[in-house]
Design an enzyme around this catalytic site. Structure first.
Site, mmCIF file in Angstrom:
data_model
loop_
_atom_site.group_PDB
_atom_site.id
_atom_site.type_symbol
_atom_site.label_atom_id
_atom_site.label_comp_id
_atom_site.label_asym_id
_atom_site.label_seq_id
_atom_site.Cartn_x
_atom_site.Cartn_y
_atom_site.Cartn_z
ATOM 1 N N SER A 249 43.883 2.959 9.966
ATOM 2 C CA SER A 249 42.632 3.207 10.583
ATOM 3 C C SER A 249 41.473 2.839 9.777
ATOM 4 O O SER A 249 40.453 2.504 10.211
ATOM 5 C CB SER A 249 42.425 5.071 10.501
ATOM 6 N N ARG B 39 55.103 2.737 6.620
ATOM 7 C CA ARG B 39 54.789 1.366 6.782
ATOM 8 C C ARG B 39 55.449 0.540 5.578
ATOM 9 O O ARG B 39 56.216 -0.484 6.075
ATOM 10 C CB ARG B 39 53.192 1.289 6.844
ATOM 11 N N LYS C 129 40.287 13.930 1.475
ATOM 12 C CA LYS C 129 40.631 12.925 0.355
ATOM 13 C C LYS C 129 39.268 12.344 -0.254
ATOM 14 O O LYS C 129 38.333 11.748 0.557
ATOM 15 C CB LYS C 129 41.382 11.965 1.000
ATOM 16 N N HIS D 126 50.306 4.409 15.306
ATOM 17 C CA HIS D 126 50.238 5.445 15.321
ATOM 18 C C HIS D 126 50.986 5.661 16.879
ATOM 19 O O HIS D 126 51.788 6.668 16.930
ATOM 20 C CB HIS D 126 48.976 6.365 15.629
#
Ligand code: PNS
Length: 169
Positions: A139, A101, A46, A22
């Site tokens: 994360s 990514r 989510k 990030h």
């Protein structure tokens, strides 16, 4: 349709917690645009799960990491809830910057970008390719390793590694 020059962008995310990946995206967004607002989403719904860290903690970790990196000029960290397009409108931002990514990110990001374009046609969705160094960093991986007592110093800024150690102690 507007052809106004975009000088202010938003880098949105859950940042639960902020990773070196990030940080790389924020840094690169700031290299391209003079004004960057890092928008920290209140909660991720989510799969019905909340976040590991509170909104205040996530904002605090981001501000600390940016401060430690000397990345404060032209960068602001702001919590938000509700629609990202509304946040961008309220803050006068012309674009959203996100990192990509791998191809696995693409479908999810394209879906969000498409929806945002339907809701706010003038808002640009801008993607920067992840630095290969951080292609595997997420994360959730950070949380998993830290929860099992593993070392995450190579994945997150130092202030975040410290906070994770205290959190999972
Ligand atoms: O770090 P993440 O989980 O990739 O961030 C996702 C985030 C917070 C950018 C996204 O979920 C979001 O924009 N949430 C705000 C709600 C919204 O605007 N939803 C519609 C866009 S799909």
């Amino acid at each position: 349709m507007t052809s106004e020059l975009c000088t202010h962008v938003v880098v949105p995310g859950t940042f639960d917690p902020v990773t070196l990946g990030h940080m790389d995206v924020i840094h690169r967004a700031r290299k391209i645009f003079p004004q960057v607002t890092v928008a920290v989403a209140e909660s991720r719904r989510k799969h019905g799960t909340g976040t590991e860290f509170t909104l205040e903690e996530r904002v605090d970790m981001l501000r600390g990491a940016l401060q430690d990196d000397g990345l404060t000029e032209g960068i602001e960290v702001v919590p938000f809830s509700g629609l990202l397009v509304e946040f961008c409108k309220e803050h006068g931002a012309g674009g959203v910057v996100k990192g990509l990514r791998a191809t696995t990110d693409f479908e999810y990001e394209l879906q969000q970008a498409d929806l945002n374009t339907y809701m706010a046609p003038d808002l640009e969705s801008i993607f920067v390719m992840s630095n290969p160094k951080y292609g595997y960093v997420s994360s959730s991986i950070v949380r998993e390793i830290a929860a099992m007592g593993g070392d995450v110093d190579f994945l997150v800024p130092p202030n975040v590694a410290k906070r994770l150690r205290a959190h999972y102690a």
